[in-house]
Design a protein around this motif. Sequence first.
Motif, short mmCIF file in Angstrom:
data_model
loop_
_atom_site.label_atom_id
_atom_site.label_comp_id
_atom_site.label_asym_id
_atom_site.label_seq_id
_atom_site.Cartn_x
_atom_site.Cartn_y
_atom_site.Cartn_z
N GLN A 121 0.85 -1.18 0.00
CA GLN A 121 0.00 0.00 0.00
C GLN A 121 0.89 1.23 0.00
O GLN A 121 1.63 1.49 0.95
CB GLN A 121 -0.91 0.01 1.23
CG GLN A 121 -2.00 1.05 1.19
CD GLN A 121 -3.23 0.61 0.38
OE1 GLN A 121 -3.67 -0.53 0.49
NE2 GLN A 121 -3.75 1.52 -0.43
N GLU A 122 0.85 2.03 -1.08
CA GLU A 122 1.71 3.20 -1.20
C GLU A 122 1.04 4.44 -0.60
O GLU A 122 1.65 5.17 0.18
CB GLU A 122 2.06 3.47 -2.66
CG GLU A 122 2.75 2.31 -3.37
CD GLU A 122 4.19 2.11 -2.92
OE1 GLU A 122 4.69 2.91 -2.10
OE2 GLU A 122 4.82 1.14 -3.37
N THR A 123 -0.21 4.69 -1.00
CA THR A 123 -1.02 5.75 -0.41
C THR A 123 -2.41 5.16 -0.19
O THR A 123 -2.64 3.97 -0.44
CB THR A 123 -1.11 6.99 -1.33
OG1 THR A 123 -1.90 6.67 -2.48
CG2 THR A 123 0.28 7.45 -1.77
N HIS A 124 -3.37 5.99 0.23
CA HIS A 124 -4.69 5.46 0.54
C HIS A 124 -5.38 4.86 -0.68
O HIS A 124 -6.24 3.98 -0.54
CB HIS A 124 -5.57 6.57 1.14
CG HIS A 124 -5.92 7.66 0.17
ND1 HIS A 124 -7.11 7.71 -0.52
CD2 HIS A 124 -5.20 8.74 -0.25
CE1 HIS A 124 -7.12 8.77 -1.31
NE2 HIS A 124 -5.98 9.41 -1.16
N LYS B 32 -3.12 3.28 -9.30
CA LYS B 32 -4.06 4.10 -8.53
C LYS B 32 -5.48 3.61 -8.78
O LYS B 32 -5.87 3.35 -9.92
CB LYS B 32 -3.95 5.57 -8.98
CG LYS B 32 -4.96 6.52 -8.36
CD LYS B 32 -4.79 7.92 -8.94
CE LYS B 32 -5.90 8.86 -8.50
NZ LYS B 32 -5.87 9.11 -7.05
N SER C 258 -0.34 9.46 -10.77
CA SER C 258 0.29 8.18 -11.06
C SER C 258 1.21 8.24 -12.27
O SER C 258 1.83 7.25 -12.63
CB SER C 258 -0.78 7.10 -11.26
OG SER C 258 -1.75 7.52 -12.21
N SER D 87 -0.25 13.76 1.38
CA SER D 87 -0.48 12.32 1.59
C SER D 87 -0.65 11.57 0.29
O SER D 87 -0.65 10.34 0.27
CB SER D 87 -1.72 12.12 2.48
OG SER D 87 -2.89 12.62 1.83
N ASP D 88 -0.80 12.30 -0.83
CA ASP D 88 -0.97 11.66 -2.14
C ASP D 88 0.35 11.56 -2.91
O ASP D 88 0.35 11.10 -4.05
CB ASP D 88 -1.98 12.44 -2.98
CG ASP D 88 -3.40 12.28 -2.48
OD1 ASP D 88 -3.88 11.13 -2.43
OD2 ASP D 88 -4.02 13.29 -2.12
N ILE E 203 3.19 9.80 -4.10
CA ILE E 203 3.61 8.39 -4.20
C ILE E 203 5.14 8.32 -4.11
O ILE E 203 5.83 9.16 -4.68
CB ILE E 203 3.12 7.77 -5.51
CG1 ILE E 203 1.63 8.02 -5.72
CG2 ILE E 203 3.41 6.28 -5.56
CD1 ILE E 203 1.12 7.65 -7.10
N ARG F 96 7.11 9.04 -1.72
CA ARG F 96 7.72 10.23 -1.11
C ARG F 96 8.93 9.88 -0.26
O ARG F 96 10.00 10.51 -0.39
CB ARG F 96 6.67 10.97 -0.28
CG ARG F 96 7.19 12.24 0.38
CD ARG F 96 6.08 12.90 1.19
NE ARG F 96 6.57 14.07 1.92
CZ ARG F 96 5.81 14.79 2.75
NH1 ARG F 96 4.53 14.46 2.94
NH2 ARG F 96 6.32 15.83 3.39
N CYS G 118 1.79 20.65 -4.12
CA CYS G 118 0.50 20.01 -3.84
C CYS G 118 -0.62 21.01 -4.07
O CYS G 118 -0.49 22.20 -3.76
CB CYS G 118 0.45 19.50 -2.40
SG CYS G 118 1.66 18.21 -2.05
N HIS H 102 -0.34 18.13 8.03
CA HIS H 102 0.77 17.55 7.28
C HIS H 102 2.09 18.30 7.49
O HIS H 102 3.13 17.82 7.08
CB HIS H 102 0.44 17.55 5.78
CG HIS H 102 -0.64 16.56 5.42
ND1 HIS H 102 -1.83 16.96 4.85
CD2 HIS H 102 -0.70 15.23 5.57
CE1 HIS H 102 -2.58 15.89 4.65
NE2 HIS H 102 -1.93 14.83 5.07
#
Length: 376
Positions: free
Chosen positions: A45-48, A102, A149, A180-181, A183, A185, A204, A211
């Motif tokens: 799991q990379e992000t939500h 994604k 992505s 948080s998005d 990928i 990071r 962003c 954050h």
Amino acid sequence: MTQDTYPKTEGDARPFASEKFTEATRIPMWDPETDDVLVCRQVRQETHDVKTFLFSGREPRDFRFYPGQHMTFELPVEGMIFRSYTISASAARPYRIEITVKRVPGGPGSNWLHDYMVPGKEINVSGPAGEFTTDATADHKVLFISAGSGITPMMSMTRTACDLSEPSDLHFIHAARSPSDIIFREELALLAAQNPGLKLGFTCDTASAQHSWTGYTGRLNMQMLSLMTPDFMERKIFCCGPASFMDGVRNMLQSTDFAMERYYEESFDFGAETAGTVDDPTAAPEISDQTFFVSFSKTGHVVECGPGITLLSAAREAGLLPMSSCQRGICGTCKSILHSGEVDMQHGGGIRQREIDQGKILICCATPLSDVVVEL
């Protein structure tokens, strides 16, 4: 080690140790003409809403691919659909394939992978294929610009460069919806710390106080670009992301009189034109000046196909909506069966020779040379 690492001693008839080692550990190369099954080994799991899927062959295989290339996956959705996903892994680690996907609301391919792809599950694939690549270890300045992505081909190039040697001068700018998005990071931060030739920049769309975001906020613009990479005019630029994002980057560069022959882009809509490439007129196929009839066996439609018109265009003219994506013979989505007749097919690697021998074609890049019957 190879046999040439240590020379044999004259008169020594004993088996050379490295010869035994090489024979025992030699791994067959992945052959796209015969190999077509990958086994999922891990899911991260990379992000939500982003996952990385790690694959290898049923038996160990040595994958040879250029960073930035993709593979086409046959997914058991609505019967069967084909989706092309960029390899996000380093090309310098050849025994595995990774794709980073994604979850797209309503997207049948991404949702199936997120919901059903688990370690041990097998999947049919074809490839690798694609021409969007560069050597980030070469002695020239490079700038990667990605969004969402679209980071995946850039990540493969960056990982490869860092595995092979320190990138000489690589700037990497990525745009995301929120911190948080972003990928990869943490991995990118680690690579930058280990490789002084790699410089990162992020922006962003939005950022909340939770954050503790200290980077740029808002859509990428000329001021941000100039601050993150002051010498961008001197660099080769590679861009990947949503079409609207790439349109914005392209327009922004054109407004500065950037030499667009040093700009390259890749879209997940393979039907889009790729900037920085030039068609070779000497490679263009001969086009017949005749008109032929194209019959579609499943639906019973018959249409007249003029000179240079592809079977995909003929199908659409008949009111059919066959699945297609790249329209350049790369992804394999429009694969069909030619029951009779002859076609000229100028594909880009989206079909194997053994499939062609079985009578299969890609209708997006096939033009009739006679009356034909196609299974549609």
